[in-house]
Design a protein around this motif. Structure first.
Motif, PDB file in Angstrom:
ATOM      1  N   CYS A  33      81.175  58.162   7.994  1.00 31.71           N
ATOM      2  CA  CYS A  33      80.762  56.801   7.625  1.00 31.71           C
ATOM      3  C   CYS A  33      79.294  56.752   7.205  1.00 31.71           C
ATOM      4  O   CYS A  33      78.933  56.027   6.285  1.00 31.71           O
ATOM      5  CB  CYS A  33      80.998  55.835   8.782  1.00 31.71           C
ATOM      6  SG  CYS A  33      82.738  55.575   9.159  1.00 31.71           S
ATOM      7  N   CYS A  93      79.012  57.972   3.695  1.00 31.49           N
ATOM      8  CA  CYS A  93      79.713  57.145   2.705  1.00 31.49           C
ATOM      9  C   CYS A  93      78.710  56.206   2.027  1.00 31.49           C
ATOM     10  O   CYS A  93      78.000  55.453   2.693  1.00 31.49           O
ATOM     11  CB  CYS A  93      80.815  56.338   3.388  1.00 31.49           C
ATOM     12  SG  CYS A  93      81.699  55.222   2.297  1.00 31.49           S
ATOM     13  N   LYS A 139      80.726  52.208   1.436  1.00 28.10           N
ATOM     14  CA  LYS A 139      81.126  51.516   2.656  1.00 28.10           C
ATOM     15  C   LYS A 139      82.025  50.311   2.349  1.00 28.10           C
ATOM     16  O   LYS A 139      81.720  49.163   2.684  1.00 28.10           O
ATOM     17  CB  LYS A 139      79.898  51.096   3.463  1.00 28.10           C
ATOM     18  CG  LYS A 139      79.081  52.283   3.936  1.00 28.10           C
ATOM     19  CD  LYS A 139      77.929  51.858   4.777  1.00 28.10           C
ATOM     20  CE  LYS A 139      77.041  52.956   5.275  1.00 28.10           C
ATOM     21  NZ  LYS A 139      77.128  54.288   4.804  1.00 28.10           N
ATOM     22  N   VAL A 169      77.293  47.433   8.618  1.00 27.83           N
ATOM     23  CA  VAL A 169      76.400  48.588   8.529  1.00 27.83           C
ATOM     24  C   VAL A 169      75.354  48.439   9.621  1.00 27.83           C
ATOM     25  O   VAL A 169      74.721  47.386   9.744  1.00 27.83           O
ATOM     26  CB  VAL A 169      75.720  48.660   7.138  1.00 27.83           C
ATOM     27  CG1 VAL A 169      74.773  49.843   7.065  1.00 27.83           C
ATOM     28  CG2 VAL A 169      76.762  48.732   6.042  1.00 27.83           C
ATOM     29  N   ILE A 171      78.258  52.876  10.639  1.00 27.70           N
ATOM     30  CA  ILE A 171      79.147  51.724  10.712  1.00 27.70           C
ATOM     31  C   ILE A 171      79.250  51.229  12.148  1.00 27.70           C
ATOM     32  O   ILE A 171      79.391  52.002  13.083  1.00 27.70           O
ATOM     33  CB  ILE A 171      80.562  52.105  10.204  1.00 27.70           C
ATOM     34  CG1 ILE A 171      80.520  52.432   8.722  1.00 27.70           C
ATOM     35  CG2 ILE A 171      81.568  51.006  10.491  1.00 27.70           C
ATOM     36  CD1 ILE A 171      80.208  51.267   7.826  1.00 27.70           C
ATOM     37  N   CYS A 218      89.397  52.892   2.810  1.00 28.23           N
ATOM     38  CA  CYS A 218      88.610  54.067   3.200  1.00 28.23           C
ATOM     39  C   CYS A 218      89.105  55.285   2.431  1.00 28.23           C
ATOM     40  O   CYS A 218      90.185  55.821   2.713  1.00 28.23           O
ATOM     41  CB  CYS A 218      88.710  54.308   4.704  1.00 28.23           C
ATOM     42  SG  CYS A 218      87.725  55.726   5.245  1.00 28.23           S
TER      43      CYS A 218
END
Length: 103
Positions: A40, A43, A46, A59, A65, A82
């Motif tokens: 996460c 990423c 998000k 966030v 996350i 996702c």
């Protein structure tokens, strides 16, 4: 000749409707988990933070996350958006989760 009558739909406040739902929280047994927090953090997009209609995904200050499953609408959107497959999503145990007021 008939005159056209304009139809104005009633204003709907989604937050007011969602507020009327109730939730039975299964303390210590969340039905959604992040498999790997580092995934996460890496990423960029998000999408879970943008697509969740209940706002369960945020966030955090470290770029990772924060997930709060209380108030989850059980729609499964987070699992679908996702790209990394990093969401472990299941329905809550019987008797727990959202109790919809209007349906």
């Amino acid at each position: 000749m008939t005159s056209a009558v304009e139809f104005t739909p009633p204003a709907v406040n989604v937050e007011e409707k969602l507020f009327q739902n109730r939730y039975r929280i299964d303390a210590g047994r969340p039905h959604i988990k992040v498999r790997n927090a580092d995934t996460c953090t890496a990423c960029e997009l998000k999408p879970c933070t943008v697509c969740c209609p209940a706002g369960c995904w945020r966030v955090d200050t470290d770029g990772g996350i924060e997930l709060v499953v209380d108030g989850c609408l059980e729609c499964g959107t987070c699992r679908l958006v996702c790209d990394e497959g990093n969401v472990d999503w299941n329905y809550p145990r019987g008797g727990f989760g959202i109790l919809f007021k209007f349906g």
